[in-house]
Design a protein around this motif. Structure first.
Motif, PDB file in Angstrom:
ATOM      1  N   UNK A  16    -104.505 -29.847 106.795  1.00  0.00           N
ATOM      2  CA  UNK A  16    -105.509 -30.913 106.844  1.00  0.00           C
ATOM      3  C   UNK A  16    -105.796 -31.425 105.437  1.00  0.00           C
ATOM      4  N   UNK A  17    -105.986 -30.490 104.504  1.00  0.00           N
ATOM      5  CA  UNK A  17    -106.261 -30.905 103.118  1.00  0.00           C
ATOM      6  C   UNK A  17    -105.093 -31.685 102.530  1.00  0.00           C
ATOM      7  N   UNK A  18    -103.866 -31.242 102.844  1.00  0.00           N
ATOM      8  CA  UNK A  18    -102.677 -31.920 102.332  1.00  0.00           C
ATOM      9  C   UNK A  18    -102.565 -33.333 102.893  1.00  0.00           C
ATOM     10  N   UNK A  19    -102.795 -33.479 104.205  1.00  0.00           N
ATOM     11  CA  UNK A  19    -102.697 -34.800 104.835  1.00  0.00           C
ATOM     12  C   UNK A  19    -103.809 -35.723 104.333  1.00  0.00           C
ATOM     13  N   UNK A  20    -104.994 -35.175 104.121  1.00  0.00           N
ATOM     14  CA  UNK A  20    -106.100 -35.988 103.603  1.00  0.00           C
ATOM     15  C   UNK A  20    -105.785 -36.474 102.194  1.00  0.00           C
ATOM     16  N   UNK A  21    -105.189 -35.599 101.399  1.00  0.00           N
ATOM     17  CA  UNK A  21    -104.848 -35.965 100.024  1.00  0.00           C
ATOM     18  C   UNK A  21    -103.847 -37.113  99.981  1.00  0.00           C
ATOM     19  N   UNK A  22    -102.955 -37.163 101.004  1.00  0.00           N
ATOM     20  CA  UNK A  22    -101.944 -38.214 101.056  1.00  0.00           C
ATOM     21  C   UNK A  22    -102.333 -39.382 101.958  1.00  0.00           C
ATOM     22  N   UNK A  23    -103.640 -39.405 102.375  1.00  0.00           N
ATOM     23  CA  UNK A  23    -104.167 -40.511 103.178  1.00  0.00           C
ATOM     24  C   UNK A  23    -103.383 -40.747 104.466  1.00  0.00           C
ATOM     25  N   UNK A  24    -102.979 -39.671 105.125  1.00  0.00           N
ATOM     26  CA  UNK A  24    -102.258 -39.762 106.398  1.00  0.00           C
ATOM     27  C   UNK A  24    -103.249 -39.504 107.531  1.00  0.00           C
ATOM     28  N   UNK A  25    -104.038 -40.529 107.854  1.00  0.00           N
ATOM     29  CA  UNK A  25    -105.167 -40.358 108.757  1.00  0.00           C
ATOM     30  C   UNK A  25    -104.748 -39.899 110.153  1.00  0.00           C
ATOM     31  N   UNK A  26    -103.659 -40.463 110.692  1.00  0.00           N
ATOM     32  CA  UNK A  26    -103.214 -40.066 112.030  1.00  0.00           C
ATOM     33  C   UNK A  26    -102.847 -38.588 112.050  1.00  0.00           C
ATOM     34  N   UNK A  27    -102.136 -38.143 111.027  1.00  0.00           N
ATOM     35  CA  UNK A  27    -101.760 -36.731 110.943  1.00  0.00           C
ATOM     36  C   UNK A  27    -102.985 -35.845 110.760  1.00  0.00           C
ATOM     37  N   UNK A  28    -103.976 -36.331 110.006  1.00  0.00           N
ATOM     38  CA  UNK A  28    -105.212 -35.567 109.809  1.00  0.00           C
ATOM     39  C   UNK A  28    -105.880 -35.296 111.151  1.00  0.00           C
ATOM     40  N   UNK A  29    -105.942 -36.323 111.996  1.00  0.00           N
ATOM     41  CA  UNK A  29    -106.585 -36.157 113.303  1.00  0.00           C
ATOM     42  C   UNK A  29    -105.829 -35.156 114.173  1.00  0.00           C
ATOM     43  N   UNK A  30    -104.497 -35.193 114.120  1.00  0.00           N
ATOM     44  CA  UNK A  30    -103.697 -34.233 114.890  1.00  0.00           C
ATOM     45  C   UNK A  30    -103.986 -32.806 114.438  1.00  0.00           C
ATOM     46  N   UNK A  31    -103.994 -32.607 113.126  1.00  0.00           N
ATOM     47  CA  UNK A  31    -104.213 -31.254 112.609  1.00  0.00           C
ATOM     48  C   UNK A  31    -105.648 -30.789 112.815  1.00  0.00           C
ATOM     49  N   UNK A  32    -106.607 -31.715 112.844  1.00  0.00           N
ATOM     50  CA  UNK A  32    -107.992 -31.324 113.146  1.00  0.00           C
ATOM     51  C   UNK A  32    -108.121 -30.865 114.598  1.00  0.00           C
ATOM     52  N   UNK A  33    -107.388 -31.511 115.494  1.00  0.00           N
ATOM     53  CA  UNK A  33    -107.385 -31.053 116.892  1.00  0.00           C
ATOM     54  C   UNK A  33    -106.774 -29.663 116.986  1.00  0.00           C
ATOM     55  N   UNK A  34    -105.737 -29.434 116.186  1.00  0.00           N
ATOM     56  CA  UNK A  34    -105.126 -28.106 116.173  1.00  0.00           C
ATOM     57  C   UNK A  34    -106.090 -27.068 115.602  1.00  0.00           C
ATOM     58  N   UNK A  35    -106.873 -27.483 114.617  1.00  0.00           N
ATOM     59  CA  UNK A  35    -107.864 -26.568 114.055  1.00  0.00           C
ATOM     60  C   UNK A  35    -108.860 -26.136 115.128  1.00  0.00           C
ATOM     61  N   UNK A  36    -109.382 -27.103 115.891  1.00  0.00           N
ATOM     62  CA  UNK A  36    -110.331 -26.774 116.958  1.00  0.00           C
ATOM     63  C   UNK A  36    -109.668 -25.884 118.004  1.00  0.00           C
ATOM     64  N   UNK A  37    -108.400 -26.168 118.318  1.00  0.00           N
ATOM     65  CA  UNK A  37    -107.663 -25.357 119.288  1.00  0.00           C
ATOM     66  C   UNK A  37    -107.559 -23.903 118.826  1.00  0.00           C
ATOM     67  N   UNK A  38    -107.184 -23.708 117.567  1.00  0.00           N
ATOM     68  CA  UNK A  38    -107.030 -22.345 117.045  1.00  0.00           C
ATOM     69  C   UNK A  38    -108.389 -21.645 116.999  1.00  0.00           C
ATOM     70  N   UNK A  39    -109.418 -22.360 116.558  1.00  0.00           N
ATOM     71  CA  UNK A  39    -110.755 -21.758 116.519  1.00  0.00           C
ATOM     72  C   UNK A  39    -111.189 -21.348 117.919  1.00  0.00           C
ATOM     73  N   UNK A  40    -110.891 -22.191 118.919  1.00  0.00           N
ATOM     74  CA  UNK A  40    -111.246 -21.837 120.291  1.00  0.00           C
ATOM     75  C   UNK A  40    -110.503 -20.594 120.755  1.00  0.00           C
ATOM     76  N   UNK A  41    -109.232 -20.459 120.355  1.00  0.00           N
ATOM     77  CA  UNK A  41    -108.481 -19.236 120.685  1.00  0.00           C
ATOM     78  C   UNK A  41    -109.149 -18.008 120.071  1.00  0.00           C
TER      79      UNK A  41
END
Length: 371
Positions: free
Chosen positions: A152-177
Motif C-alpha cells: 500500500x505504501x509503495x503504491x501510494x508513493x507511486x500515485x497508483x490509486x487503483x492499485x492502492x484500493x485493491x491492496x487496501x481491500x486485501x488489507x481488510x481481508x487479511x485483518x478479518x482472517x
C-alpha cells in the motif's frame, strides 16, 4: 499477480492493459478455469490443472503459478489440506527471484515485480492453521499483513490509486482472517485493537464499524455496540442524502439491511425475539436473498417456539435462492429444527441430503445434515 513497476497504472495493472481483452490473454484457458471455480466445481478444477500439466500446455512462468494457485485452492476447498500444502511446498520461497518478472526479460519485457498470485500468499498463511499448527499460521498471517501494508505504501508513493484500493481491500481481508482466528479463541482484546487500528484510518467503513459492534457484543459491551451500530445508522442516513460515501462495497439496499440486522442483534441479546423478527422481515422485504436475515429470522421464530414457521422460512430460502442459501450453517439449523419438530426426522433429513447432493458445490460439507 503483483507487479511493482513504477510506471503508469495502465502499464502496471495487466487487467487494465488494452492488449488483454479476455482472461485467456492473461493465462492459458483461464476463462473456463475461473468458470469452474465460480460454480464450485473444484474436482473439475483439479482435473483441468492435471491435464494442462500433463500435456505441457502451460508455457510461461506465470501460467504455472496461476494454475498452481487454482489447484491449491481447490484442494483447500475440498478440505484436502495436506495436498494443498504439498502444492505450496513444491515452490521455493514465495519471494524467490524465480517468481519475478524481471528474471525473464524476454517473456516479460519492461515488467518488474512478483508474479505470485495473492491467493497463494494467503493459502501459505492459512494452511498451517487448518493442519493444526495455529502459531505458525498466525505468524504467517501477520507477516502477510505487513507485506500488504508495504505494498500500500509503495503504491501510494507511486500515485497508483487503483492499485492502492485493491491492496487496501486485501488489507481488510487479511485483518478479518486474523480477527476471525482470534475470535475463535476468545482473544477479544486483540480483535478490538486491530479493528480500531483500521478505523483510525477509515472511520467511514460501514462494515468495519459494524464488525466492531459485533465484537463488543461478544465481550458483553452492549452499550458500546449500540454506539457503534448507531454510528452505522447515521452514516447510512448521510449516504442516502448524498452527504457521505457510505461503503464502496454496499448499495443502498445492502446498507439499509445492515442497519436492520444490527438492530436485530441488539434485540436478540435482550431476548426480544419479536422485535428482532420485525427487523429481519424488513431486510427480507427489500432483498429476498438476504440469507443472514432469513437464517436469523428462522432462529428467532424457533426461540419463540414457532417451529413450523421457522422451518418454512429456511425451506423457502433453499427453494427460492439455493445458490445463496445453501451453506452449512443454515442447513445445520434446519436439521436441528427437523429433529425438534418431527419424529421421522431421519427420513426428512435424508431427503434434504439427497437434494443437496444434486445441487451443492463440491466443497459443501454434506455431513452437516447429520444423517
Amino acid at each position: 499477480m503483483e507487479s511493482s513497476s513504477p510506471r503508469s497504472e495502465s502499464q502496471t495493472d495487466p487487467l487494465s492493459t488494452p492488449s488483454f481483452s479476455t482472461l485467456n490473454d492473461l493465462c492459458h484457458d483461464l476463462t473456463s478455469l475461473q468458470d469452474l471455480a465460480n460454480r464450485g466445481a473444484w474436482r473439475s478444477v483439479i482435473d483441468k490443472v492435471s491435464r494442462a500439466r500433463a500435456l505441457n500446455l502451460l508455457q510461461n512462468p506465470h501460467h504455472h503459478l496461476t494454475y498452481l494457485a487454482y489447484n491449491a485452492l481447490a484442494f483447500a476447498k475440498l478440505r484436502r489440506f495436506n495436498e494443498a500444502s504439498a502444492e505450496l511446498d513444491s515452490m521455493e520461497d514465495l519471494d524467490s527471484h524465480h517468481y519475478r518478472y524481471e528474471t525473464y526479460p524476454k517473456v516479460y519485457p519492461n515488467r518488474t515485480g512478483s508474479m505470485v498470485p495473492f491467493s497463494l500468499r494467503w493459502l501459505h498463511a492459512l494452511l498451517p492453521i487448518k493442519l493444526g499448527h495455529r502459531n505458525q499460521g498466525v505468524d504467517r498471517l501477520y507477516t502477510l499483513l505487513d507485506f500488504v501494508r508495504d505494498k500500500i505504501r509503495d503504491k501510494e508513493k507511486n500515485n497508483l490509486e487503483h492499485s492502492v484500493q485493491i491492496w487496501k481491500k486485501r488489507e481488510v481481508f487479511v485483518v478479518n482472517c486474523i480477527i476471525g482466528n482470534h475470535l475463535s479463541h476468545k482473544e477479544f482484546t486483540v480483535c478490538l485493537s486491530l479493528l480500531n487500528e483500521l478505523l483510525s484510518r477509515d472511520s467511514l467503513d460501514l462494515l468495519l464499524v459494524s464488525q466492531l459492534g459485533y465484537v463488543q457484543l461478544q465481550i458483553g459491551d452492549l452499550e458500546g455496540a449500540k454506539v457503534s451500530f448507531s454510528k452505522v445508522e447515521g452514516m447510512v442516513e448521510e449516504a442516502k442524502k448524498g452527504n457521505g460515501n457510505g461503503s464502496l462495497l454496499l448499495n443502498e439496499i445492502e446498507m439499509m439491511n445492515l442497519v436492520n440486522r444490527n438492530k436485530a442483534l441488539v434485540y436478540l441479546v435482550g431476548k426480544d425475539y419479536v422485535s428482532a423478527v420485525r427487523e429481519y422481515e424488513e431486510c427480507i422485504e427489500r432483498d429476498g436473498s438476504d440469507v443472514v436475515a432469513l437464517n436469523n429470522k428462522a432462529l428467532c421464530l424457533m426461540y419463540l417456539r414457532d417451529l413450523s414457521d421457522s422451518i418454512k422460512v429456511l425451506e423457502n430460502a433453499l427453494e427460492t435462492v439455493p445458490t445463496m442459501a445453501l451453506n452449512e450453517t443454515l442447513v445445520v439449523n434446519l436439521c436441528s429444527m427437523y429433529e425438534l419438530a418431527y419424529v421421522n426426522h431421519s427420513d426428512i433429513k435424508r431427503t434434504l441430503s439427497n437434494w443437496i447432493a444434486r445441487v451443492a458445490p463440491d466443497d459443501f460439507d454434506a455431513t452437516c445434515t447429520r444423517t
